[in-house]
Design a protein around this motif. Structure first.
Motif, PDB file in Angstrom:
ATOM      1  N   ILE A  20       0.862  -1.173   0.000  1.00 31.93           N
ATOM      2  CA  ILE A  20       0.000   0.000   0.000  1.00 31.93           C
ATOM      3  C   ILE A  20       0.901   1.226   0.000  1.00 31.93           C
ATOM      4  CG2 ILE A  20      -1.796   1.275   1.234  1.00 31.93           C
ATOM      5  CD1 ILE A  20      -2.751  -1.457   0.321  1.00 31.93           C
ATOM      6  N   ASP A  21       0.744   2.081  -1.001  1.00 28.45           N
ATOM      7  CA  ASP A  21       1.477   3.342  -1.047  1.00 28.45           C
ATOM      8  C   ASP A  21       0.529   4.420  -1.562  1.00 28.45           C
ATOM      9  OD1 ASP A  21       1.295   2.823  -3.766  1.00 28.45           O
ATOM     10  OD2 ASP A  21       3.445   2.631  -4.090  1.00 28.45           O
ATOM     11  N   GLY A  22       1.027   5.627  -1.696  1.00 23.84           N
ATOM     12  CA  GLY A  22       0.189   6.747  -2.133  1.00 23.84           C
ATOM     13  C   GLY A  22      -0.568   6.476  -3.423  1.00 23.84           C
ATOM     14  N   PRO A  23       0.104   6.020  -4.496  1.00 29.39           N
ATOM     15  CA  PRO A  23      -0.611   5.773  -5.751  1.00 29.39           C
ATOM     16  C   PRO A  23      -1.671   4.670  -5.637  1.00 29.39           C
ATOM     17  CG  PRO A  23       1.723   6.040  -6.165  1.00 29.39           C
ATOM     18  CD  PRO A  23       1.556   5.990  -4.673  1.00 29.39           C
ATOM     19  N   VAL A  24      -1.438   3.662  -4.805  1.00 30.53           N
ATOM     20  CA  VAL A  24      -2.439   2.601  -4.626  1.00 30.53           C
ATOM     21  C   VAL A  24      -3.683   3.171  -3.949  1.00 30.53           C
ATOM     22  CG1 VAL A  24      -2.963   0.460  -3.380  1.00 30.53           C
ATOM     23  CG2 VAL A  24      -0.816   0.680  -4.612  1.00 30.53           C
ATOM     24  N   VAL A  25      -3.483   3.999  -2.919  1.00 25.88           N
ATOM     25  CA  VAL A  25      -4.617   4.627  -2.239  1.00 25.88           C
ATOM     26  C   VAL A  25      -5.412   5.471  -3.225  1.00 25.88           C
ATOM     27  CG1 VAL A  25      -5.271   6.340  -0.495  1.00 25.88           C
ATOM     28  CG2 VAL A  25      -3.574   4.599   0.050  1.00 25.88           C
ATOM     29  N   LYS A  26      -4.720   6.253  -4.034  1.00 24.85           N
ATOM     30  CA  LYS A  26      -5.396   7.115  -5.008  1.00 24.85           C
ATOM     31  C   LYS A  26      -6.183   6.290  -6.015  1.00 24.85           C
ATOM     32  CE  LYS A  26      -4.551  11.087  -7.941  1.00 24.85           C
ATOM     33  NZ  LYS A  26      -3.560  12.057  -8.364  1.00 24.85           N
ATOM     34  N   ARG A  27      -5.590   5.211  -6.495  1.00 25.24           N
ATOM     35  CA  ARG A  27      -6.257   4.356  -7.481  1.00 25.24           C
ATOM     36  C   ARG A  27      -7.485   3.668  -6.874  1.00 25.24           C
ATOM     37  NH1 ARG A  27      -2.027   1.787  -8.866  1.00 25.24           N
ATOM     38  NH2 ARG A  27      -2.319  -0.063  -7.599  1.00 25.24           N
ATOM     39  N   LYS A  28      -7.369   3.153  -5.653  1.00 23.00           N
ATOM     40  CA  LYS A  28      -8.478   2.433  -5.010  1.00 23.00           C
ATOM     41  C   LYS A  28      -9.627   3.371  -4.647  1.00 23.00           C
ATOM     42  CE  LYS A  28      -6.470  -1.701  -4.303  1.00 23.00           C
ATOM     43  NZ  LYS A  28      -6.953  -2.999  -4.609  1.00 23.00           N
ATOM     44  N   ARG A  29      -9.319   4.635  -4.345  1.00 28.75           N
ATOM     45  CA  ARG A  29     -10.358   5.581  -3.928  1.00 28.75           C
ATOM     46  C   ARG A  29     -10.865   6.447  -5.079  1.00 28.75           C
ATOM     47  NH1 ARG A  29     -12.118   6.280   0.745  1.00 28.75           N
ATOM     48  NH2 ARG A  29     -12.473   8.487   0.409  1.00 28.75           N
ATOM     49  N   ARG A  30     -10.409   6.161  -6.276  1.00 29.23           N
ATOM     50  CA  ARG A  30     -10.786   6.961  -7.448  1.00 29.23           C
ATOM     51  C   ARG A  30     -12.305   7.044  -7.633  1.00 29.23           C
ATOM     52  NH1 ARG A  30      -6.869   5.967 -11.857  1.00 29.23           N
ATOM     53  NH2 ARG A  30      -7.094   3.876 -11.071  1.00 29.23           N
ATOM     54  N   SER A  31     -13.028   5.968  -7.320  1.00 26.77           N
ATOM     55  CA  SER A  31     -14.466   5.946  -7.560  1.00 26.77           C
ATOM     56  C   SER A  31     -15.270   6.700  -6.494  1.00 26.77           C
ATOM     57  CB  SER A  31     -14.955   4.497  -7.628  1.00 26.77           C
ATOM     58  OG  SER A  31     -14.725   3.848  -6.392  1.00 26.77           O
ATOM     59  N   TYR A  32     -14.642   7.065  -5.378  1.00 34.40           N
ATOM     60  CA  TYR A  32     -15.354   7.793  -4.330  1.00 34.40           C
ATOM     61  C   TYR A  32     -15.323   9.279  -4.636  1.00 34.40           C
ATOM     62  CZ  TYR A  32     -15.073   3.457  -1.758  1.00 34.40           C
ATOM     63  OH  TYR A  32     -15.185   2.149  -1.384  1.00 34.40           O
ATOM     64  N   ILE A  33     -16.476   9.889  -4.605  1.00 33.55           N
ATOM     65  CA  ILE A  33     -16.574  11.312  -4.894  1.00 33.55           C
ATOM     66  C   ILE A  33     -16.361  12.090  -3.603  1.00 33.55           C
ATOM     67  CG2 ILE A  33     -18.096  13.161  -5.682  1.00 33.55           C
ATOM     68  CD1 ILE A  33     -19.512  10.993  -7.385  1.00 33.55           C
ATOM     69  N   ARG A  34     -15.381  12.989  -3.612  1.00 32.21           N
ATOM     70  CA  ARG A  34     -15.126  13.839  -2.456  1.00 32.21           C
ATOM     71  C   ARG A  34     -15.775  15.188  -2.656  1.00 32.21           C
ATOM     72  NH1 ARG A  34      -9.562  15.028  -1.654  1.00 32.21           N
ATOM     73  NH2 ARG A  34     -10.456  16.497  -0.251  1.00 32.21           N
ATOM     74  N   SER A  35     -16.333  15.707  -1.596  1.00 33.37           N
ATOM     75  CA  SER A  35     -16.924  17.033  -1.650  1.00 33.37           C
ATOM     76  C   SER A  35     -16.675  17.714  -0.306  1.00 33.37           C
ATOM     77  CB  SER A  35     -18.425  16.940  -1.920  1.00 33.37           C
ATOM     78  OG  SER A  35     -19.090  16.422  -0.787  1.00 33.37           O
ATOM     79  N   PRO A  36     -16.826  19.031  -0.256  1.00 33.86           N
ATOM     80  CA  PRO A  36     -16.642  19.733   1.015  1.00 33.86           C
ATOM     81  C   PRO A  36     -17.636  19.263   2.086  1.00 33.86           C
ATOM     82  CG  PRO A  36     -16.630  21.293  -0.795  1.00 33.86           C
ATOM     83  CD  PRO A  36     -17.024  19.957  -1.370  1.00 33.86           C
ATOM     84  N   GLN A  37     -18.759  18.695   1.673  1.00 33.80           N
ATOM     85  CA  GLN A  37     -19.771  18.235   2.618  1.00 33.80           C
ATOM     86  C   GLN A  37     -19.521  16.806   3.105  1.00 33.80           C
ATOM     87  OE1 GLN A  37     -20.623  19.411  -0.527  1.00 33.80           O
ATOM     88  NE2 GLN A  37     -20.878  21.493   0.213  1.00 33.80           N
ATOM     89  N   SER A  38     -18.495  16.182   2.620  1.00 31.03           N
ATOM     90  CA  SER A  38     -18.192  14.802   3.003  1.00 31.03           C
ATOM     91  C   SER A  38     -18.029  14.690   4.513  1.00 31.03           C
ATOM     92  CB  SER A  38     -16.902  14.346   2.308  1.00 31.03           C
ATOM     93  OG  SER A  38     -16.558  13.060   2.731  1.00 31.03           O
ATOM     94  N   ARG A  39     -18.739  13.751   5.118  1.00 32.44           N
ATOM     95  CA  ARG A  39     -18.682  13.586   6.577  1.00 32.44           C
ATOM     96  C   ARG A  39     -17.508  12.726   7.006  1.00 32.44           C
ATOM     97  NH1 ARG A  39     -23.492  11.550   9.457  1.00 32.44           N
ATOM     98  NH2 ARG A  39     -22.379  12.452  11.186  1.00 32.44           N
ATOM     99  N   PHE A  40     -17.013  11.865   6.145  1.00 30.17           N
ATOM    100  CA  PHE A  40     -15.961  10.943   6.530  1.00 30.17           C
ATOM    101  C   PHE A  40     -14.608  11.623   6.403  1.00 30.17           C
ATOM    102  CE2 PHE A  40     -13.126   7.251   5.716  1.00 30.17           C
ATOM    103  CZ  PHE A  40     -13.275   6.669   6.949  1.00 30.17           C
ATOM    104  N   LYS A  41     -14.084  12.061   7.516  1.00 31.83           N
ATOM    105  CA  LYS A  41     -12.781  12.732   7.571  1.00 31.83           C
ATOM    106  C   LYS A  41     -11.994  12.074   8.701  1.00 31.83           C
ATOM    107  CE  LYS A  41     -14.783  17.034   6.048  1.00 31.83           C
ATOM    108  NZ  LYS A  41     -14.215  17.565   4.892  1.00 31.83           N
ATOM    109  N   PRO A  42     -11.453  10.898   8.451  1.00 31.08           N
ATOM    110  CA  PRO A  42     -10.809  10.148   9.538  1.00 31.08           C
ATOM    111  C   PRO A  42      -9.473  10.743   9.955  1.00 31.08           C
ATOM    112  CG  PRO A  42     -10.399   9.071   7.454  1.00 31.08           C
ATOM    113  CD  PRO A  42     -11.355  10.210   7.164  1.00 31.08           C
ATOM    114  N   PHE A  43      -9.125  10.461  11.189  1.00 23.87           N
ATOM    115  CA  PHE A  43      -7.769  10.700  11.647  1.00 23.87           C
ATOM    116  C   PHE A  43      -7.114   9.327  11.598  1.00 23.87           C
ATOM    117  CE2 PHE A  43      -4.328  10.729  14.619  1.00 23.87           C
ATOM    118  CZ  PHE A  43      -3.697  11.914  14.287  1.00 23.87           C
ATOM    119  N   VAL A  44      -5.950   9.224  10.955  1.00 17.37           N
ATOM    120  CA  VAL A  44      -5.316   7.926  10.722  1.00 17.37           C
ATOM    121  C   VAL A  44      -4.092   7.770  11.622  1.00 17.37           C
ATOM    122  CG1 VAL A  44      -4.222   6.445   8.996  1.00 17.37           C
ATOM    123  CG2 VAL A  44      -6.092   7.968   8.319  1.00 17.37           C
ATOM    124  N   LEU A  45      -4.087   6.691  12.412  1.00 16.35           N
ATOM    125  CA  LEU A  45      -2.897   6.288  13.148  1.00 16.35           C
ATOM    126  C   LEU A  45      -2.272   5.184  12.317  1.00 16.35           C
ATOM    127  CD1 LEU A  45      -0.968   6.273  15.537  1.00 16.35           C
ATOM    128  CD2 LEU A  45      -2.566   4.773  16.743  1.00 16.35           C
TER     129      LEU A  45
END
Length: 142
Positions: A20-45
């Motif tokens: 798992i690296d930056g490009p893999v995360v970007k590729r896997k999340r490509r189908s999720y639409i991000r918007s300013p109203q998005s509620r899912f804003k996790p803090f990642v440990l």
């Protein structure tokens, strides 16, 4: 870790042997639409050795930065190799405080450095870095 690209990039290898690296995360999340109203804003440990290491200029994007670009409020991760026992204790202590909603990630990080240094004579908590999200706290209301 070498991932087949022309340069060395930081990747985390899971128990299923998937990198798992930056490009893999970007590729896997490509189908999720991000918007300013998005509620899912996790803090990642991201409690994996060297996972806070910054990528070299001009190289592929760092995993933590990609998680932030994808909507994470912040990423806490170690910059060096951390013994598993310490990483486990750090994670438990961090989550114990974070899940109350009463403390920010920055306050917890600072408390952990002091706690491990004073109480246990162990400076390893200094190896964890906070990439964005210093004022992030768990919103228990939502």
């Amino acid at each position: 870790m070498h991932t087949g690209a022309s340069s060395q990039v930081l990747a985390v290898r899971l128990s299923d042997a998937e990198d798992i690296d930056g490009p893999v995360v970007k590729r896997k999340r490509r189908s999720y639409i991000r918007s300013p109203q998005s509620r899912f804003k996790p803090f990642v440990l991201l409690n994996a050795c060297h996972s806070a290491k910054a990528a070299e200029p001009g190289r592929l994007k760092h995993l933590g930065q990609e998680l932030i670009d994808q909507g994470a409020d912040g990423v806490m991760a170690p910059q060096i190799e951390i013994p598993q026992v310490f990483a486990t204790e750090y994670a438990y202590a961090f989550l114990d405080r974070y899940l109350t909603g009463g403390y920010t990630a920055g306050e917890i990080g600072q408390w952990l450095v002091r706690h491990f240094a004073r109480e246990l004579n162990n400076p390893l908590a200094l190896a964890y870095s906070l990439n964005c999200g210093i004022n992030t706290r768990l919103d228990l209301v939502s």
